[in-house]
Design an enzyme around this catalytic site. Sequence first.
Site, short mmCIF file in Angstrom:
data_model
loop_
_atom_site.label_atom_id
_atom_site.label_comp_id
_atom_site.label_asym_id
_atom_site.label_seq_id
_atom_site.Cartn_x
_atom_site.Cartn_y
_atom_site.Cartn_z
CD GLU A 98 -3.01 5.48 6.89
OE1 GLU A 98 -2.90 5.49 5.55
OE2 GLU A 98 -2.13 4.91 7.42
CB SER A 111 5.57 -1.83 11.80
OG SER A 111 4.99 -0.39 12.14
CG HIS A 115 -5.83 1.82 5.29
ND1 HIS A 115 -5.47 2.67 6.32
CD2 HIS A 115 -4.77 0.89 5.22
CE1 HIS A 115 -4.17 2.48 6.39
NE2 HIS A 115 -3.73 1.16 6.01
CG ASN A 156 -1.60 1.46 1.35
OD1 ASN A 156 -1.80 2.09 0.54
ND2 ASN A 156 -2.28 1.11 2.52
CD1 TRP A 157 3.65 1.26 -2.91
CD2 TRP A 157 3.43 2.60 -4.88
NE1 TRP A 157 4.42 0.57 -3.88
CE2 TRP A 157 4.31 1.46 -5.19
CE3 TRP A 157 3.17 3.23 -5.87
CZ2 TRP A 157 4.97 1.33 -6.26
CZ3 TRP A 157 3.99 3.04 -7.15
CH2 TRP A 157 4.77 1.93 -7.31
CE LYS A 158 -0.34 3.16 4.89
NZ LYS A 158 -0.10 3.16 6.35
CD GLU A 183 -3.24 -2.43 7.13
OE1 GLU A 183 -2.11 -2.63 7.01
OE2 GLU A 183 -3.98 -1.24 7.14
N GLY A 198 2.99 -1.19 4.38
CA GLY A 198 3.09 0.14 3.82
C GLY A 198 4.44 0.89 3.61
N GLY A 199 5.03 1.21 4.68
CA GLY A 199 6.27 1.97 4.26
C GLY A 199 7.34 1.44 3.48
N GLY A 224 2.69 2.63 10.82
CA GLY A 224 3.62 3.46 10.64
C GLY A 224 4.40 4.04 12.15
#
Length: 252
Positions: A98, A214, A96, A10-12, A168, A235-236, A174
């Site tokens: 977010e 993470s 998600h 997930n590149w967000k 999640e 993610g990251g 993150g």
Amino acid sequence: MARKTIIAGNWKMNLLPVEGEEMVAELKERIAPRENLEVVICPQMALVPLALDWLYDSGIQLGAQNCAEKLAGAYTGETSAELLKVLGCHYCLVGHSERRSLYGETDESVGGKTQTLLNMSIIPIVCVGETLEQRESGAHFDTIGAQVTAVFNKVDPEAWTRLVFAYEPVWAIGTGKTATPAQANEIHRFIRERIKELAGEIVANATSILYGGSANASNAADLLGKSEIDGLLVGGASLKAMDFSQIIASFK
Ligand code: 13P
């Protein structure tokens, strides 16, 4: 039926076209398609048509990060599931944390979007998870149980076997703080039990449940080694080809 293992990035709201193209070019050099593993990349919306080209003939699937619940019409700023389908998305994230916390998505709207995607033959990856406060007060099972139940309340039974979930924990996203493999496995088992109550054993056993929060090259093998963890939503660590390919390589 063996469940499909999925590792999704997930590149967000990250990466510009040049960066995304470079990332995918490097990723393609580092990984080879594998029959028992689905690799998915979910770029931000405007990159989706470009990413379809970058991923051509790579075996890597394209996913989006969100879609509208409504089919079409006067919904400024939204993206329809039909457009995602035409643009080549096989997957789409839904709910998600977010989106739930920053954009007011509810268990009900997440359920509605999930059905909309299924109507377009896009596989929804439905994200569920508790906040730190909910975990500390012991409300995590109720929270996650309600999130899962709302999806089954909205989705037609004939589509139940096409659902994918991602657990999640919000406190792990993150933050560098991963749920331990045992903690994650416990929640995954709980989700599967809830699916069994709602939809029966066949559906429960067929549903892939990914872990996100993470996840990185150091913890991926331990997480993927757990019986109830059927993949990762990253993610990251999905923004760099080297990190993401190491995560993919840790699936044996
Ligand atoms: P991080 O891997 O950056 O913690 O993000 C997880 C996530 O939200 C994936 O959807």
